[in-house]
Write a protein that holds these residues in place. Structure first.
Motif, PDB file in Angstrom:
ATOM      1  N   ARG A 113      -3.169  14.598   0.297  1.00 35.42           N
ATOM      2  CA  ARG A 113      -4.522  14.915  -0.159  1.00 35.42           C
ATOM      3  C   ARG A 113      -4.502  15.863  -1.355  1.00 35.42           C
TER       4      ARG A 113
ATOM      5  N   GLN B 294       4.147   0.825   2.187  1.00 42.87           N
ATOM      6  CA  GLN B 294       3.906   0.018   3.378  1.00 42.87           C
ATOM      7  C   GLN B 294       3.713  -1.435   2.950  1.00 42.87           C
TER       8      GLN B 294
ATOM      9  N   PRO C 223     -10.523   9.301  -2.529  1.00 44.29           N
ATOM     10  CA  PRO C 223      -9.694   8.098  -2.355  1.00 44.29           C
ATOM     11  C   PRO C 223      -8.878   7.793  -3.605  1.00 44.29           C
TER      12      PRO C 223
ATOM     13  N   SER D 183      -4.839  14.091  -4.658  1.00 46.60           N
ATOM     14  CA  SER D 183      -6.027  13.291  -4.954  1.00 46.60           C
ATOM     15  C   SER D 183      -7.304  14.102  -4.950  1.00 46.60           C
TER      16      SER D 183
ATOM     17  N   ALA E 175       0.859  -1.190   0.000  1.00 44.93           N
ATOM     18  CA  ALA E 175       0.000   0.000   0.000  1.00 44.93           C
ATOM     19  C   ALA E 175       0.889   1.232   0.000  1.00 44.93           C
ATOM     20  N   GLU E 176       0.343   2.348  -0.464  1.00 42.83           N
ATOM     21  CA  GLU E 176       1.086   3.606  -0.452  1.00 42.83           C
ATOM     22  C   GLU E 176       0.114   4.755  -0.253  1.00 42.83           C
ATOM     23  N   ARG E 177       0.527   5.716   0.569  1.00 39.64           N
ATOM     24  CA  ARG E 177      -0.273   6.902   0.795  1.00 39.64           C
ATOM     25  C   ARG E 177       0.240   8.056  -0.049  1.00 39.64           C
TER      26      ARG E 177
ATOM     27  N   VAL F  13       4.450  11.427  -1.614  1.00 32.45           N
ATOM     28  CA  VAL F  13       3.907  10.084  -1.799  1.00 32.45           C
ATOM     29  C   VAL F  13       4.845   9.111  -1.097  1.00 32.45           C
TER      30      VAL F  13
END
Length: 425
Positions: A110, A149, A117, A113, A105-107, A145
Motif C-alpha cells: 500500500r 500470480q 488501486p 500506491s 496479476a501482481e500485488r 511487489v
C-alpha cells in the motif's frame, strides 16, 4: 507467497458429475452408447486436469522466465515510477502454455500506491507477456511487489490452475529532499573561518581518523597519536573543504522521525553539493556511515547517503534512541581531528548525552538544530531550551526547529544563529 491450486470450474464439475452418472447408468442399463458418452466426459475432465498439471511442472522446471524492472530505481517518495514485469516462454517446453492465454496479476504494498488501486496494462504475444503499472510511493523505506500470480485454464474451460511465479522484490524509496543553499553572508565572513563552506585553516588541510588495518604508515599523525595513546592517520581533503558529519537523533514518533530524516538528508545533500566529504551518523545503520562520502560528478556520494536513509527505522523506546545517539557521538569523538564540521539534528537530551555531544565541540565545529514537538507552544519546551542553551554555551551554533515546519526555513534559521554562537567564540 500464494499457494498453488488446481481446481475444477463449474463447467468441469458439471461435466464430471454428468459423465460419472452417464457411465454408471450405462453400465447398469447395459447401454453402450451411454457408457461411451460418460467415458468421454470423464476423460475430457481428466485430460484437462492432466494438461494443467504438466504445464505447472514445466513452469517449476523453468519453462517460464520472469524479469521485473522498476524505473527509476531507487524511487523518491512522492515521485511516480513504473514497474514492468516481462514473462517469456521457453519454446522447448512441450507443454508450456501460450502466454496470450494466461492471466497475470501482481500485488504491491500500500505504501507504493498511496492506498489507492493500481491499474495495470497488459500486452500479450504468443511467447511473451508484459504487465506494466505505475506506482507513487508515499513513505520512505523498502516495500514489496510481487510475486506474480498466474492463472491458466485448459482449452475446454473445465479446470483452472493458480499459483505464484518468481520471487517478491523490494522497491527502495528514498526520502524527499529540499534544496538548501549554504551561500550565506554568515558563512563567508572573514572574521572567523570556522564556518560552513570555508576553506580549512589547517596548514596540511587534513582531518584525522582512527588507524585501520592497511592504512599507509606514512599518513600516521604522530603528535596526535602520542597524545591519544593510539594511532590516528591523516585523511586528506583534496578539495580543501572540511569533512562534515550530519548527526541524526531519531525520535520514536514516526511522523517526527520521517520529518527529521528528510531534513538530515537535505542537509547532507547540500553539503555534498558544496564540495564537502559527508557522512550521516545516527539510527541503526551506523556501520554503513563510518567513512565520509566523497563528492563526484556522477552523484555517487549523494546516492550513497540517500540509500543509507532508506533503511533507517525509529527506536522502539527512549533507551534505544539514546543508545543510537551515544554510538554516533562516540564515533564523532573517536574520528574527529579538529577540522570537521558537525551538523546535528537532535531532540530534548538527558544530561549525560547532552554533555557528551557538547564536548565534541572541543574537536569539531558544531551546528545544531534542536527539535521540538509539532504542537509545542511556545516554540520550545523547557527541556529543548535547556538542550539548546547548553550546546550554545559549549560553542555550538544553535537554533530551535519545530517538527513539520518548512525545511528551508529551519536551515535559514540555523545559518542566522551563526552571529550568536560560532562568530562569538
Amino acid at each position: 507467497m500464494g499457494a498453488r491450486r488446481l481446481r475444477l470450474t463449474a463447467r468441469g464439475t458439471a461435466l464430471l458429475t454428468l459423465g460419472g452418472a452417464a457411465l454408471v447408468a450405462g453400465v447398469l442399463l447395459g447401454v453402450t452408447s451411454l457408457v461411451q458418452v460418460g467415458l468421454l466426459l470423464v476423460l475430457t475432465v481428466a485430460s484437462s486436469v492432466g494438461l494443467l498439471h504438466l504445464q505447472a511442472r514445466d513452469q517449476a522446471r523453468g519453462a517460464l522466465h520472469l524479469t521485473r524492472r522498476v524505473t527509476p530505481h531507487p524511487v523518491t517518495e512522492g515521485d511516480p515510477a513504473t514497474v514492468e514485469v516481462a514473462l517469456t516462454r521457453d519454446r522447448t517446453g512441450r507443454t508450456a502454455p501460450r502466454l496470450d492465454r494466461l492471466e497475470i496479476a501482481e500485488r504491491a504494498a500500500r505504501e507504493l500506491s498511496g492506498g489507492g488501486p493500481l491499474r495495470a496494462r497488459v500486452s500479450r504475444e504468443r511467447h511473451a507477456l508484459r504487465l506494466t503499472y505505475a506506482i507513487s510511493p508515499t513513505v520512505r523505506g523498502r516495500w514489496g511487489v510481487g510475486p506474480v500470480q498466474l492463472h491458466r485454464a485448459d482449452p475446454f474451460g473445465v479446470a483452472r490452475w493458480s499459483g505464484p511465479l518468481g520471487e517478491p522484490a523490494l522497491v527502495a524509496v528514498r526520502p524527499r529532499t529540499t534544496p538548501l543553499s549554504i551561500t550565506s553572508s554568515a558563512m563567508s565572513s572573514d572574521a572567523d573561518r570556522v564556518v560552513l563552506g570555508a576553506r580549512s585553516p589547517s596548514p596540511d588541510d587534513t582531518a584525522l581518523r582512527d588507524y585501520r588495518a592497511g592504512d599507509d604508515l606514512r599518513r600516521v599523525h604522530w603528535p596526535t597519536s602520542a597524545r591519544r595513546g593510539e594511532l590516528v592517520v591523516r585523511q586528506d581533503e583534496r578539495s580543501g573543504r572540511r569533512p562534515a558529519s550530519v548527526l541524526l537523533d531519531l525520535p520514536a514518533d514516526a511522523d517526527a522521525g520521517e520529518w527529521s530524516i528528510r531534513l538530515a538528508a537535505s542537509v547532507a545533500v547540500a553539503l555534498v553539493g558544496s564540495g564537502h566529504h559527508v557522512r550521516l551518523l545516527g539510527g541503526d545503520v551506523l556501520d554503513a556511515a563510518r567513512d565520509h562520502h566523497r563528492p563526484d560528478a556522477t552523484g555517487a556520494a549523494v546516492a550513497a547517503l540517500l540509500d543509507q536513509t532508506v533503511d533507517l527505522t525509529m527506536p522502539v523506546d527512549a533507551a534505544e534512541r539514546t543508545a543510537w545517539l551515544r554510538t554516533a557521538v562516540d564515533t564523532l569523538q573517536a574520528d574527529a581531528g579538529g577540522s570537521e564540521l558537525v551538523l546535528a539534528l537532535v531532540g530534548e537530551l538527558d544530561d549525560e548525552t547532552l554533555g557528551a555531544l557538547a564536548r565534541t565541540g572541543e574537536t569539531t565545529h558544531g551546528w545544531a538544530m534542536v527539535r521540538t514537538a509539532e504542537t509545542a507552544e511556545p516554540l520550545a519546551t523547557a527541556a529543548a531550551e535547556r538542550t539548546a542553551q547548553s550546546l550554545s554555551r559549549a560553542g555550538w551554533a544553535v537554533c530551535l526547529v519545530r517538527v513539520g515546519e518548512d525545511l528551508a526555513a529551519c536551515w535559514e534559521r540555523l545559518l542566522g544563529s551563526d552571529d550568536r554562537a560560532v562568530m562569538s567564540r
